[in-house]
Design an enzyme around this catalytic site. Structure first.
Site, PDB file in Angstrom:
ATOM      1  N   ASN A   1      27.873 126.092  20.938  1.00 32.37           N
ATOM      2  CA  ASN A   1      29.249 125.658  20.679  1.00 32.37           C
ATOM      3  C   ASN A   1      29.381 124.209  21.122  1.00 32.37           C
ATOM      4  OD1 ASN A   1      31.970 125.202  20.519  1.00 32.37           O
ATOM      5  ND2 ASN A   1      32.539 126.667  22.126  1.00 32.37           N
ATOM      6  N   TRP A   2      29.425 123.311  20.152  1.00 31.98           N
ATOM      7  CA  TRP A   2      29.459 121.874  20.482  1.00 31.98           C
ATOM      8  C   TRP A   2      30.832 121.443  20.996  1.00 31.98           C
ATOM      9  CZ3 TRP A   2      26.757 119.124  15.720  1.00 31.98           C
ATOM     10  CH2 TRP A   2      25.430 119.556  15.630  1.00 31.98           C
ATOM     11  N   LYS A   3      31.831 122.282  20.821  1.00 33.95           N
ATOM     12  CA  LYS A   3      33.212 121.903  21.191  1.00 33.95           C
ATOM     13  C   LYS A   3      33.543 120.577  20.495  1.00 33.95           C
ATOM     14  CE  LYS A   3      32.672 124.743  25.239  1.00 33.95           C
ATOM     15  NZ  LYS A   3      33.035 125.058  26.620  1.00 33.95           N
TER      16      LYS A   3
ATOM     17  N   HIS B   1      38.136 131.572  21.465  1.00 27.56           N
ATOM     18  CA  HIS B   1      37.489 130.930  22.617  1.00 27.56           C
ATOM     19  C   HIS B   1      38.541 130.695  23.705  1.00 27.56           C
ATOM     20  CE1 HIS B   1      35.441 128.008  25.120  1.00 27.56           C
ATOM     21  NE2 HIS B   1      34.307 128.450  24.590  1.00 27.56           N
TER      22      HIS B   1
ATOM     23  N   GLU C   1      39.185 128.268  25.437  1.00 22.07           N
ATOM     24  CA  GLU C   1      39.894 126.978  25.324  1.00 22.07           C
ATOM     25  C   GLU C   1      40.983 127.046  24.258  1.00 22.07           C
ATOM     26  OE1 GLU C   1      36.303 124.717  24.921  1.00 22.07           O
ATOM     27  OE2 GLU C   1      35.792 125.266  26.984  1.00 22.07           O
TER      28      GLU C   1
ATOM     29  N   GLU D   1      32.561 135.561  27.754  1.00 25.96           N
ATOM     30  CA  GLU D   1      32.499 134.280  28.450  1.00 25.96           C
ATOM     31  C   GLU D   1      33.508 134.276  29.599  1.00 25.96           C
ATOM     32  OE1 GLU D   1      30.854 130.896  25.907  1.00 25.96           O
ATOM     33  OE2 GLU D   1      32.931 131.098  25.324  1.00 25.96           O
TER      34      GLU D   1
ATOM     35  N   GLY E   1      31.441 125.841  31.895  1.00 23.93           N
ATOM     36  CA  GLY E   1      31.407 124.440  32.310  1.00 23.93           C
ATOM     37  C   GLY E   1      31.363 124.234  33.811  1.00 23.93           C
TER      38      GLY E   1
ATOM     39  N   SER F   1      27.786 128.505  31.384  1.00 20.13           N
ATOM     40  CA  SER F   1      26.728 127.840  32.157  1.00 20.13           C
ATOM     41  C   SER F   1      25.335 128.415  31.893  1.00 20.13           C
ATOM     42  CB  SER F   1      27.065 127.845  33.657  1.00 20.13           C
ATOM     43  OG  SER F   1      28.258 127.103  33.890  1.00 20.13           O
TER      44      SER F   1
ATOM     45  N   GLY G   1      27.449 126.161  25.744  1.00 18.79           N
ATOM     46  CA  GLY G   1      28.298 124.983  25.575  1.00 18.79           C
ATOM     47  C   GLY G   1      27.516 123.716  25.895  1.00 18.79           C
ATOM     48  N   GLY G   2      27.667 123.226  27.114  1.00 18.08           N
ATOM     49  CA  GLY G   2      27.069 121.948  27.508  1.00 18.08           C
ATOM     50  C   GLY G   2      25.592 121.827  27.179  1.00 18.08           C
TER      51      GLY G   2
END
Ligand code: 13P
Length: 265
Positions: free
Chosen positions: A14-16, A106, A108, A176, A182, A222, A243-244
Protein backbone atom coordinates in the site's frame (compact mmCIF):
# COMPACT_ATOMS: atom_id res chain seq x y z
CA UNK A 1 1.36 -21.94 7.20
CA UNK A 2 -0.57 -20.70 4.22
CA UNK A 3 1.20 -23.02 1.78
CA UNK A 4 -0.30 -26.02 3.53
CA UNK A 5 -3.79 -24.62 3.28
CA UNK A 6 -3.82 -24.10 -0.49
CA UNK A 7 -4.28 -20.36 -0.02
CA UNK A 8 -1.80 -18.55 -2.25
CA UNK A 9 0.08 -16.02 -0.13
CA UNK A 10 -0.50 -12.38 -1.08
CA UNK A 11 2.12 -9.72 -0.43
CA UNK A 12 0.46 -6.35 -1.02
CA UNK A 13 2.16 -2.96 -1.00
CA UNK A 14 0.00 0.00 0.00
CA UNK A 15 1.89 3.04 -1.27
CA UNK A 16 -0.57 5.44 0.39
CA UNK A 17 0.00 8.99 -0.96
CA UNK A 18 3.51 8.37 -2.27
CA UNK A 19 5.08 8.14 -5.76
CA UNK A 20 3.66 10.02 -8.76
CA UNK A 21 2.99 8.26 -12.05
CA UNK A 22 6.54 8.67 -13.36
CA UNK A 23 7.99 7.36 -10.11
CA UNK A 24 5.51 4.49 -10.19
CA UNK A 25 6.79 3.37 -13.59
CA UNK A 26 10.40 3.38 -12.42
CA UNK A 27 9.50 1.57 -9.19
CA UNK A 28 7.41 -1.19 -10.75
CA UNK A 29 9.97 -1.77 -13.49
CA UNK A 30 12.77 -2.12 -10.93
CA UNK A 31 10.62 -4.31 -8.70
CA UNK A 32 9.98 -6.65 -11.60
CA UNK A 33 13.71 -6.81 -12.43
CA UNK A 34 14.62 -7.46 -8.82
CA UNK A 35 12.09 -10.27 -8.53
CA UNK A 36 13.20 -11.79 -11.82
CA UNK A 37 16.89 -11.69 -10.86
CA UNK A 38 16.03 -13.36 -7.56
CA UNK A 39 14.11 -16.15 -9.35
CA UNK A 40 10.90 -15.09 -7.64
CA UNK A 41 8.30 -17.87 -7.54
CA UNK A 42 5.41 -16.23 -9.37
CA UNK A 43 3.06 -19.18 -8.92
CA UNK A 44 3.81 -19.56 -5.24
CA UNK A 45 3.35 -15.98 -4.07
CA UNK A 46 1.16 -13.21 -5.44
CA UNK A 47 2.53 -9.66 -5.33
CA UNK A 48 0.27 -6.63 -5.64
CA UNK A 49 0.83 -2.89 -5.44
CA UNK A 50 -1.67 -0.18 -4.54
CA UNK A 51 -0.53 3.10 -6.08
CA UNK A 52 -2.42 6.41 -6.02
CA UNK A 53 -5.24 6.60 -8.58
CA UNK A 54 -3.22 8.88 -10.87
CA UNK A 55 -0.59 6.14 -11.30
CA UNK A 56 -2.88 3.27 -12.18
CA UNK A 57 -2.94 3.75 -15.94
CA UNK A 58 0.86 3.91 -16.06
CA UNK A 59 1.22 0.79 -13.91
CA UNK A 60 -1.37 -1.06 -16.01
CA UNK A 61 0.41 -0.23 -19.26
CA UNK A 62 3.75 -1.43 -17.91
CA UNK A 63 2.42 -4.60 -16.29
CA UNK A 64 0.37 -5.67 -19.31
CA UNK A 65 2.96 -4.84 -21.98
CA UNK A 66 5.73 -6.75 -20.19
CA UNK A 67 3.49 -9.38 -18.55
CA UNK A 68 4.99 -8.55 -15.16
CA UNK A 69 4.14 -10.81 -12.19
CA UNK A 70 2.60 -7.91 -10.30
CA UNK A 71 -1.10 -7.30 -9.67
CA UNK A 72 -2.37 -3.84 -8.81
CA UNK A 73 -5.39 -2.14 -7.37
CA UNK A 74 -6.88 1.07 -6.03
CA UNK A 75 -6.58 2.33 -2.46
CA UNK A 76 -10.30 3.11 -2.29
CA UNK A 77 -13.42 3.28 -4.46
CA UNK A 78 -16.80 4.98 -4.42
CA UNK A 79 -19.87 3.22 -3.08
CA UNK A 80 -21.60 4.61 -6.20
CA UNK A 81 -21.15 3.44 -9.77
CA UNK A 82 -21.39 6.82 -11.55
CA UNK A 83 -22.93 10.26 -11.27
CA UNK A 84 -22.55 13.53 -9.41
CA UNK A 85 -19.96 12.49 -6.83
CA UNK A 86 -17.10 14.93 -7.35
CA UNK A 87 -13.71 13.46 -6.60
CA UNK A 88 -14.92 9.88 -6.30
CA UNK A 89 -13.64 6.95 -8.36
CA UNK A 90 -16.02 4.23 -9.55
CA UNK A 91 -15.27 0.54 -9.26
CA UNK A 92 -16.18 0.40 -12.95
CA UNK A 93 -13.17 2.59 -13.72
CA UNK A 94 -10.88 0.41 -11.61
CA UNK A 95 -12.13 -2.70 -13.38
CA UNK A 96 -11.59 -1.04 -16.77
CA UNK A 97 -7.95 -0.42 -15.80
CA UNK A 98 -7.40 -4.06 -14.93
CA UNK A 99 -7.37 -3.61 -11.16
CA UNK A 100 -7.71 -7.02 -9.57
CA UNK A 101 -8.09 -5.61 -6.06
CA UNK A 102 -9.21 -2.55 -4.15
CA UNK A 103 -8.40 -1.65 -0.55
CA UNK A 104 -11.53 -0.84 1.43
CA UNK A 105 -11.83 0.63 4.91
CA UNK A 106 -8.16 1.29 5.58
CA UNK A 107 -7.81 2.78 9.06
CA UNK A 108 -6.61 6.05 7.50
CA UNK A 109 -9.89 6.25 5.54
CA UNK A 110 -11.83 5.47 8.70
CA UNK A 111 -9.87 8.02 10.75
CA UNK A 112 -9.42 10.95 8.33
CA UNK A 113 -12.45 10.52 6.09
CA UNK A 114 -15.01 9.33 8.61
CA UNK A 115 -15.69 6.03 6.87
CA UNK A 116 -18.16 3.93 8.84
CA UNK A 117 -18.64 0.18 8.82
CA UNK A 118 -21.92 0.70 6.92
CA UNK A 119 -20.20 2.72 4.17
CA UNK A 120 -17.45 0.10 3.98
CA UNK A 121 -20.10 -2.60 3.44
CA UNK A 122 -21.52 -0.50 0.58
CA UNK A 123 -18.04 -0.22 -0.92
CA UNK A 124 -17.56 -3.99 -0.70
CA UNK A 125 -20.81 -4.40 -2.63
CA UNK A 126 -19.61 -1.84 -5.20
CA UNK A 127 -16.34 -3.70 -5.71
CA UNK A 128 -18.18 -6.97 -6.26
CA UNK A 129 -20.61 -5.34 -8.72
CA UNK A 130 -17.59 -4.62 -10.90
CA UNK A 131 -15.66 -7.84 -10.40
CA UNK A 132 -12.92 -6.25 -8.29
CA UNK A 133 -11.80 -8.17 -5.20
CA UNK A 134 -12.17 -6.07 -2.05
CA UNK A 135 -9.37 -6.19 0.50
CA UNK A 136 -11.35 -5.34 3.61
CA UNK A 137 -9.16 -3.64 6.21
CA UNK A 138 -10.03 -3.96 9.89
CA UNK A 139 -8.13 -3.27 13.07
CA UNK A 140 -8.31 -1.90 16.57
CA UNK A 141 -6.72 1.15 18.17
CA UNK A 142 -4.60 0.87 21.31
CA UNK A 143 -7.62 2.09 23.33
CA UNK A 144 -9.88 -0.53 21.73
CA UNK A 145 -7.34 -3.18 22.61
CA UNK A 146 -7.18 -2.04 26.21
CA UNK A 147 -10.96 -1.83 26.57
CA UNK A 148 -12.15 -4.84 24.60
CA UNK A 149 -9.22 -7.23 24.16
CA UNK A 150 -7.64 -8.31 20.90
CA UNK A 151 -10.36 -9.51 18.51
CA UNK A 152 -13.52 -7.69 19.51
CA UNK A 153 -13.31 -4.56 17.35
CA UNK A 154 -11.81 -6.10 14.19
CA UNK A 155 -14.35 -8.95 14.29
CA UNK A 156 -17.24 -6.49 14.69
CA UNK A 157 -15.93 -4.35 11.80
CA UNK A 158 -15.62 -7.40 9.57
CA UNK A 159 -19.08 -8.71 10.40
CA UNK A 160 -20.65 -5.49 9.11
CA UNK A 161 -18.33 -5.17 6.08
CA UNK A 162 -19.17 -8.69 4.92
CA UNK A 163 -22.86 -7.78 4.71
CA UNK A 164 -21.90 -6.08 1.44
CA UNK A 165 -20.23 -9.17 -0.04
CA UNK A 166 -21.93 -10.85 -2.98
CA UNK A 167 -22.53 -14.59 -2.57
CA UNK A 168 -19.67 -16.62 -3.97
CA UNK A 169 -17.45 -13.59 -4.70
CA UNK A 170 -13.89 -13.47 -3.42
CA UNK A 171 -12.86 -11.24 -0.56
CA UNK A 172 -9.49 -10.71 1.11
CA UNK A 173 -9.29 -9.49 4.70
CA UNK A 174 -6.43 -7.42 6.12
CA UNK A 175 -5.97 -7.23 9.87
CA UNK A 176 -4.09 -4.04 10.60
CA UNK A 177 -3.88 -3.01 14.25
CA UNK A 178 -3.90 0.79 14.19
CA UNK A 179 -1.29 0.88 16.94
CA UNK A 180 1.14 -1.07 14.74
CA UNK A 181 0.73 0.97 11.54
CA UNK A 182 3.76 3.13 10.84
CA UNK A 183 4.94 2.70 14.42
CA UNK A 184 7.88 0.40 13.79
CA UNK A 185 6.37 -1.93 16.37
CA UNK A 186 4.54 -4.79 14.71
CA UNK A 187 2.18 -7.12 16.50
CA UNK A 188 3.83 -10.36 17.47
CA UNK A 189 3.09 -13.23 15.13
CA UNK A 190 1.12 -14.88 17.95
CA UNK A 191 -1.04 -11.74 18.33
CA UNK A 192 -1.62 -11.63 14.57
CA UNK A 193 -2.53 -15.31 14.53
CA UNK A 194 -5.02 -14.92 17.37
CA UNK A 195 -6.94 -12.15 15.63
CA UNK A 196 -6.69 -13.68 12.14
CA UNK A 197 -8.14 -16.93 13.52
CA UNK A 198 -11.02 -14.96 15.06
CA UNK A 199 -11.61 -13.20 11.73
CA UNK A 200 -11.74 -16.56 9.97
CA UNK A 201 -14.46 -17.56 12.41
CA UNK A 202 -16.43 -14.47 11.41
CA UNK A 203 -16.04 -15.37 7.73
CA UNK A 204 -17.30 -18.87 8.53
CA UNK A 205 -20.35 -17.45 10.34
CA UNK A 206 -21.26 -14.95 7.63
CA UNK A 207 -20.09 -16.55 4.37
CA UNK A 208 -19.83 -20.22 5.33
CA UNK A 209 -17.12 -22.80 5.94
CA UNK A 210 -15.92 -23.02 2.33
CA UNK A 211 -15.33 -19.28 2.13
CA UNK A 212 -13.55 -19.36 5.48
CA UNK A 213 -11.22 -22.08 4.24
CA UNK A 214 -10.28 -20.28 1.02
CA UNK A 215 -10.29 -16.60 2.03
CA UNK A 216 -6.88 -15.03 2.48
CA UNK A 217 -6.29 -13.01 5.64
CA UNK A 218 -3.34 -10.63 5.66
CA UNK A 219 -1.52 -9.02 8.53
CA UNK A 220 -0.44 -5.37 8.24
CA UNK A 221 1.41 -2.98 10.53
CA UNK A 222 5.19 -2.47 10.48
CA UNK A 223 5.83 -5.56 8.35
CA UNK A 224 9.40 -5.80 7.11
CA UNK A 225 11.76 -8.41 5.70
CA UNK A 226 12.97 -9.29 9.18
CA UNK A 227 9.55 -10.21 10.56
CA UNK A 228 7.58 -11.52 7.56
CA UNK A 229 8.62 -15.16 7.94
CA UNK A 230 7.32 -15.22 11.51
CA UNK A 231 3.89 -13.99 10.40
CA UNK A 232 3.77 -16.36 7.44
CA UNK A 233 4.51 -19.33 9.70
CA UNK A 234 1.15 -18.79 11.43
CA UNK A 235 -1.77 -20.97 10.36
CA UNK A 236 -4.25 -18.18 9.66
CA UNK A 237 -1.93 -15.51 8.21
CA UNK A 238 -1.91 -15.71 4.42
CA UNK A 239 0.09 -12.66 3.52
CA UNK A 240 0.88 -9.08 4.40
CA UNK A 241 -0.34 -5.57 3.69
CA UNK A 242 2.84 -3.53 3.74
CA UNK A 243 3.02 0.26 4.02
CA UNK A 244 6.39 1.96 4.53
CA UNK A 245 8.48 -1.05 3.55
CA UNK A 246 6.59 -1.38 0.25
CA UNK A 247 8.29 1.85 -0.89
CA UNK A 248 11.75 0.39 -0.38
CA UNK A 249 12.50 -1.72 -3.39
CA UNK A 250 14.88 -4.27 -1.90
CA UNK A 251 12.94 -4.54 1.32
CA UNK A 252 9.63 -5.17 -0.47
CA UNK A 253 11.20 -7.66 -2.88
CA UNK A 254 12.69 -9.47 0.09
CA UNK A 255 9.28 -9.60 1.80
CA UNK A 256 7.78 -11.05 -1.40
CA UNK A 257 10.49 -13.70 -1.37
CA UNK A 258 9.73 -14.73 2.21
CA UNK A 259 9.69 -18.49 1.44
CA UNK A 260 13.38 -18.31 0.57
CA UNK A 261 14.68 -16.74 3.74
CA UNK A 262 14.55 -17.59 7.37
CA UNK A 263 13.10 -14.55 9.10
CA UNK A 264 13.11 -13.62 12.72
CA UNK A 265 9.99 -12.54 14.52
P1 13P B 1 3.24 0.24 7.72
O1 13P B 1 3.73 -1.02 7.05
O2 13P B 1 3.99 1.47 7.29
O3 13P B 1 3.13 0.08 9.19
O4 13P B 1 1.74 0.49 7.16
C1 13P B 1 0.83 -0.54 7.21
C2 13P B 1 -0.38 -0.14 6.43
O5 13P B 1 -1.12 0.74 6.82
C3 13P B 1 -0.62 -0.83 5.15
O6 13P B 1 -1.90 -0.58 4.70
Amino acid sequence: MAALTGRRPLIAGNWKMNLDHLQSIAFVQKLAWTLRDAAFDRAGVEVAVFPPFTDLRSVQTLVSSDDLPIAFGGQDLSAHDSGAYTGEVSGAFLAALGCRYVLIGHSERRQYHGETDALIAEKVAAAHRHGVVPIICVGETAEDLEQHGPSHVPAAQLRVALEGAAAGSEVVVAYEPVWAIGSGTAATSAQAQQVCAALREVIAEVLGADAAATTRILYGGSVKAANIAGFMAEADVDGALVGGASLQLDEFASIARFPSHVGTV
